[in-house]
Motif scaffolding. Structure first.
Motif, PDB file in Angstrom:
ATOM      1  N   VAL A   1       6.294   1.078   5.461  1.00 29.64           N
ATOM      2  CA  VAL A   1       6.227   0.878   3.948  1.00 29.64           C
ATOM      3  C   VAL A   1       4.961   1.495   3.309  1.00 29.64           C
ATOM      4  CG1 VAL A   1       6.421  -0.701   2.095  1.00 29.64           C
ATOM      5  CG2 VAL A   1       7.684  -0.966   4.274  1.00 29.64           C
TER       6      VAL A   1
ATOM      7  N   ARG B   1       0.914  -1.660  11.860  1.00 29.28           N
ATOM      8  CA  ARG B   1       1.922  -0.674  12.511  1.00 29.28           C
ATOM      9  C   ARG B   1       1.156   1.035  12.508  1.00 29.28           C
ATOM     10  NH1 ARG B   1       7.294  -1.358   9.803  1.00 29.28           N
ATOM     11  NH2 ARG B   1       8.220  -0.142  11.746  1.00 29.28           N
TER      12      ARG B   1
ATOM     13  N   GLN C   1       2.809 -11.194  -0.104  1.00 29.68           N
ATOM     14  CA  GLN C   1       4.163 -10.546   0.036  1.00 29.68           C
ATOM     15  C   GLN C   1       5.220 -11.342  -0.261  1.00 29.68           C
ATOM     16  OE1 GLN C   1       6.335 -10.891   2.873  1.00 29.68           O
ATOM     17  NE2 GLN C   1       7.825  -9.061   2.697  1.00 29.68           N
TER      18      GLN C   1
ATOM     19  N   VAL D   1       6.605  -6.629  -1.430  1.00 27.44           N
ATOM     20  CA  VAL D   1       5.882  -5.723  -0.869  1.00 27.44           C
ATOM     21  C   VAL D   1       4.278  -6.633  -1.306  1.00 27.44           C
ATOM     22  CG1 VAL D   1       4.388  -3.467  -0.645  1.00 27.44           C
ATOM     23  CG2 VAL D   1       6.888  -3.732  -0.854  1.00 27.44           C
TER      24      VAL D   1
ATOM     25  N   ASP E   1      12.581  -1.444   9.332  1.00 30.03           N
ATOM     26  CA  ASP E   1      12.208  -0.508  10.546  1.00 30.03           C
ATOM     27  C   ASP E   1      11.253   0.387  10.041  1.00 30.03           C
ATOM     28  OD1 ASP E   1      13.980  -2.180  11.882  1.00 30.03           O
ATOM     29  OD2 ASP E   1      15.796  -0.973  11.430  1.00 30.03           O
TER      30      ASP E   1
ATOM     31  N   GLY F   1       3.317  -4.823   8.952  1.00 29.34           N
ATOM     32  CA  GLY F   1       4.452  -5.560   8.890  1.00 29.34           C
ATOM     33  C   GLY F   1       4.296  -6.873   9.293  1.00 29.34           C
TER      34      GLY F   1
ATOM     35  N   PHE G   1       1.594  -4.101   2.862  1.00 31.42           N
ATOM     36  CA  PHE G   1       2.424  -5.027   3.908  1.00 31.42           C
ATOM     37  C   PHE G   1       3.719  -5.397   3.374  1.00 31.42           C
ATOM     38  CE2 PHE G   1       4.387  -8.915   5.189  1.00 31.42           C
ATOM     39  CZ  PHE G   1       3.790  -9.344   6.495  1.00 31.42           C
ATOM     40  N   GLY G   2       4.928  -4.711   4.316  1.00 32.80           N
ATOM     41  CA  GLY G   2       6.247  -4.673   3.948  1.00 32.80           C
ATOM     42  C   GLY G   2       7.132  -4.763   5.067  1.00 32.80           C
ATOM     43  N   GLU G   3       8.223  -5.135   5.133  1.00 27.55           N
ATOM     44  CA  GLU G   3       9.327  -5.397   6.250  1.00 27.55           C
ATOM     45  C   GLU G   3      10.331  -4.322   6.366  1.00 27.55           C
ATOM     46  OE1 GLU G   3      10.689  -9.386   6.006  1.00 27.55           O
ATOM     47  OE2 GLU G   3       8.924 -10.267   5.323  1.00 27.55           O
TER      48      GLU G   3
ATOM     49  N   SER H   1      -0.127 -10.397   3.519  1.00 27.40           N
ATOM     50  CA  SER H   1       0.679 -11.153   4.076  1.00 27.40           C
ATOM     51  C   SER H   1       0.950 -12.522   3.322  1.00 27.40           C
ATOM     52  CB  SER H   1       0.675 -11.517   5.655  1.00 27.40           C
ATOM     53  OG  SER H   1      -0.445 -12.236   5.825  1.00 27.40           O
TER      54      SER H   1
END
Length: 136
Positions: free
Chosen positions: A87, A116, A18, A30, A84, A111, A80-82, A15
């Motif tokens: 990732v 997640r 990213q 990412v 919905d 995320g 780690f990605g953003e 994080s």
């Protein structure tokens, strides 16, 4: 049996990197962090290129950092990605991870809100081709 990997440390490293990703074309940043066989954490972020799609994925950056530091195996990895959707590593990165990890290696998907989902590499890359398939 090995102790559970410190996913908090992997989350913190991924994080942190990213937002540093260089993604002027996709705008999709990412970060990734892995736990090496020697207990060290190595992280990377995606780096795009004007000759799109010749960029480098975050997982590839983390693996390169591990190798450069003398590590030889991945004990766990977090991506780690953003957005919905989860990732997860792309197909090429799944194979890159397989080069240095066993099918049982845990792969966490995170995320901004935290982890997640968790998979094993076998779940993401079933019946994989790896180093054991080639004579040495």
């Amino acid at each position: 049996m090995a102790a559970d990997p410190d996913f908090d440390a992997l989350f913190a490293a991924a994080s942190r990197l990213q937002p540093r990703a260089y993604a002027p074309y996709s705008r999709f940043k990412v970060g990734a962090a892995l736990l090496a066989d020697d207990g060290t954490v190595h992280a990377g972020c995606n780096v795009e290129n004007a000759a799109y799609p010749v960029g480098t994925c975050a997982e590839a950056g983390a693996i390169a950092a591990m190798i450069a530091a003398g590590g030889t195996a991945i004990r766990a990895i977090l991506v780690f990605g953003e957005g919905d959707e989860l990732v997860t590593p792309c197909g090429a990165c799944r194979q890159r991870i397989r080069e240095f990890a066993s099918p049982e290696t845990p792969v966490a998907i995170a995320g901004p809100e935290g982890i997640r989902a968790r998979f094993t590499l076998e779940q993401l890359l079933p019946a994989s081709f790896g180093p054991a398939n080639l004579p040495r």
